[in-house]
Write a protein that holds these residues in place. Structure first.
Motif, PDB file in Angstrom:
ATOM      1  N   PRO A  96      67.247  27.865  94.119  1.00 50.90           N
ATOM      2  CA  PRO A  96      65.904  27.902  93.531  1.00 50.90           C
ATOM      3  C   PRO A  96      65.845  28.356  92.078  1.00 50.90           C
ATOM      4  O   PRO A  96      64.944  27.964  91.346  1.00 50.90           O
ATOM      5  CB  PRO A  96      65.154  28.877  94.448  1.00 50.90           C
ATOM      6  CG  PRO A  96      65.863  28.770  95.762  1.00 50.90           C
ATOM      7  CD  PRO A  96      67.311  28.579  95.411  1.00 50.90           C
ATOM      8  N   GLY A 111      55.560  23.814  89.473  1.00 57.15           N
ATOM      9  CA  GLY A 111      54.977  24.804  90.369  1.00 57.15           C
ATOM     10  C   GLY A 111      55.716  26.121  90.378  1.00 57.15           C
ATOM     11  O   GLY A 111      55.118  27.190  90.591  1.00 57.15           O
ATOM     12  N   GLN A 112      57.022  26.080  90.136  1.00 54.13           N
ATOM     13  CA  GLN A 112      57.836  27.297  90.090  1.00 54.13           C
ATOM     14  C   GLN A 112      57.813  27.962  88.721  1.00 54.13           C
ATOM     15  O   GLN A 112      58.405  29.029  88.534  1.00 54.13           O
ATOM     16  CB  GLN A 112      59.289  26.965  90.458  1.00 54.13           C
ATOM     17  CG  GLN A 112      59.484  26.449  91.868  1.00 54.13           C
ATOM     18  CD  GLN A 112      59.127  27.496  92.901  1.00 54.13           C
ATOM     19  OE1 GLN A 112      59.615  28.626  92.861  1.00 54.13           O
ATOM     20  NE2 GLN A 112      58.261  27.132  93.831  1.00 54.13           N
ATOM     21  N   ALA A 156      57.108  18.053  89.992  1.00 55.24           N
ATOM     22  CA  ALA A 156      56.021  18.852  90.570  1.00 55.24           C
ATOM     23  C   ALA A 156      56.538  20.214  91.031  1.00 55.24           C
ATOM     24  O   ALA A 156      55.891  21.248  90.808  1.00 55.24           O
ATOM     25  CB  ALA A 156      55.369  18.098  91.728  1.00 55.24           C
ATOM     26  N   TRP A 157      57.696  20.221  91.678  1.00 52.66           N
ATOM     27  CA  TRP A 157      58.255  21.489  92.155  1.00 52.66           C
ATOM     28  C   TRP A 157      58.630  22.401  90.988  1.00 52.66           C
ATOM     29  O   TRP A 157      58.329  23.600  91.004  1.00 52.66           O
ATOM     30  CB  TRP A 157      59.475  21.220  93.030  1.00 52.66           C
ATOM     31  CG  TRP A 157      60.089  22.478  93.575  1.00 52.66           C
ATOM     32  CD1 TRP A 157      59.677  23.185  94.671  1.00 52.66           C
ATOM     33  CD2 TRP A 157      61.217  23.185  93.029  1.00 52.66           C
ATOM     34  NE1 TRP A 157      60.476  24.302  94.847  1.00 52.66           N
ATOM     35  CE2 TRP A 157      61.424  24.326  93.861  1.00 52.66           C
ATOM     36  CE3 TRP A 157      62.051  22.972  91.950  1.00 52.66           C
ATOM     37  CZ2 TRP A 157      62.452  25.239  93.617  1.00 52.66           C
ATOM     38  CZ3 TRP A 157      63.067  23.879  91.706  1.00 52.66           C
ATOM     39  CH2 TRP A 157      63.257  25.000  92.528  1.00 52.66           C
ATOM     40  N   SER A 207      66.893  23.963  92.528  1.00 54.31           N
ATOM     41  CA  SER A 207      66.678  23.112  93.699  1.00 54.31           C
ATOM     42  C   SER A 207      65.829  23.871  94.718  1.00 54.31           C
ATOM     43  O   SER A 207      65.977  25.090  94.862  1.00 54.31           O
ATOM     44  CB  SER A 207      68.025  22.750  94.325  1.00 54.31           C
ATOM     45  OG  SER A 207      67.853  22.227  95.625  1.00 54.31           O
ATOM     46  N   PRO A 208      64.957  23.187  95.459  1.00 56.33           N
ATOM     47  CA  PRO A 208      64.194  23.872  96.512  1.00 56.33           C
ATOM     48  C   PRO A 208      65.082  24.436  97.621  1.00 56.33           C
ATOM     49  O   PRO A 208      64.677  25.361  98.322  1.00 56.33           O
ATOM     50  CB  PRO A 208      63.275  22.766  97.059  1.00 56.33           C
ATOM     51  CG  PRO A 208      63.213  21.736  95.982  1.00 56.33           C
ATOM     52  CD  PRO A 208      64.549  21.778  95.301  1.00 56.33           C
ATOM     53  N   ARG A 252      61.921  16.038  90.599  1.00 52.89           N
ATOM     54  CA  ARG A 252      61.494  17.386  91.000  1.00 52.89           C
ATOM     55  C   ARG A 252      60.398  17.951  90.104  1.00 52.89           C
ATOM     56  O   ARG A 252      60.131  19.150  90.120  1.00 52.89           O
ATOM     57  CB  ARG A 252      62.703  18.335  90.966  1.00 52.89           C
ATOM     58  CG  ARG A 252      63.745  17.977  91.988  1.00 52.89           C
ATOM     59  CD  ARG A 252      64.937  18.901  91.934  1.00 52.89           C
ATOM     60  NE  ARG A 252      65.961  18.404  92.842  1.00 52.89           N
ATOM     61  CZ  ARG A 252      67.204  18.864  92.909  1.00 52.89           C
ATOM     62  NH1 ARG A 252      67.588  19.848  92.115  1.00 52.89           N
ATOM     63  NH2 ARG A 252      68.057  18.341  93.759  1.00 52.89           N
TER      64      ARG A 252
END
Length: 233
Positions: free
Chosen positions: A142, A212-213, A208-209, A124-125, A206
């Motif tokens: 994260p 990206g991570q 895209a996130w 999770s962000p 989620r």
């Protein structure tokens, strides 16, 4: 709270009990529950073995353990989950000790023959765990490891000699890292089951996130789940 100690009924090993109350906000048995139950069904369980379930949700696996004759403690940080588990135990006339709160604090000083854990593991962000709402059942910071790392740190103290931990784990949050940490804690640990399951709405939201991570490949649609088995020698 503790349900009345009535004579346990026998459930079929390998399958969570049906017809469970699952009010809004309580995690319902899903693919990870079924995978953990499959691993649990393979374990020998002596009569009156002490079993704990971390993150019990509706109590599906706790009830399965009680149906096999175990003395079961079910723990969850969610009051709705605790109440649902309590009601489900009453409905199925199975004895459970149901506790609200942090698993390590509520069971400090006690040791178990078997610990079942389906912890939050979705990256999770947010850097902190949610304090309310349904997301408490899946959000884990994260790296997805905020609860997993606590279980690794406390597993040896929770288990009796020869005791076993069975934990669901996502491939996104480093199952090999978990195996190494459990081994450093003095346990014998390995991955015993694998499954691929389609992404649900939380992961899709989620995407895209996660990409990206570096936690998910571009266009991924399937999540790898594993069961880690750790035993205190």
């Amino acid at each position: 709270m503790t349900t009345p100690r009535t004579a346990p009924t026998t459930g079929r090993p390998g399958r969570p009990r049906p017809r469970l109350l699952a009010p809004p906000g309580v995690y319902r048995p899903q693919a990870d529950t079924r995978l953990l139950d499959e691993a649990f069904a393979r374990e020998e369980l002596r009569p009156a073995a002490a079993v704990m379930e971390i993150g019990t949700g509706t109590g599906a696996l706790a009830l399965h353990a009680a149906g096999r004759g175990a003395r079961v403690t079910a723990v969850d940080v969610s009051w709705p989950a605790v109440l649902a588990t309590y009601v489900n135990a009453l409905r199925h006339r199975l004895p459970l000790r149901v506790l609200h709160g942090d698993f390590a604090l509520r069971t400090r000083g006690r040791r178990f023959d078997l610990v079942l854990a389906n912890p939050p593991y979705v990256p999770s962000p947010d850097t902190r765990l949610p304090t309310h709402g349904a997301a408490r059942a899946w959000d884990a910071g994260p790296t997805g490891r905020l609860i997993i790392d606590r279980i690794c740190a406390t597993a040896a103290a929770m288990l009796r000699p020869g005791g076993v931990l069975l934990m669901v784990h996502s491939g996104m949050c480093g199952p090999r890292t978990t195996v190494r940490r459990l081994e450093r804690a003095g346990l014998s640990a390995r991955i015993v089951l694998h499954a691929s399951v389609p992404w649900g709405p939380v992961l899709r939201a989620r995407r895209a996130w996660l990409e990206g991570q570096g936690l998910a490949a571009e266009g991924a649609e399937w999540e790898q789940l594993v069961i880690i088995r750790a035993q205190r020698l």
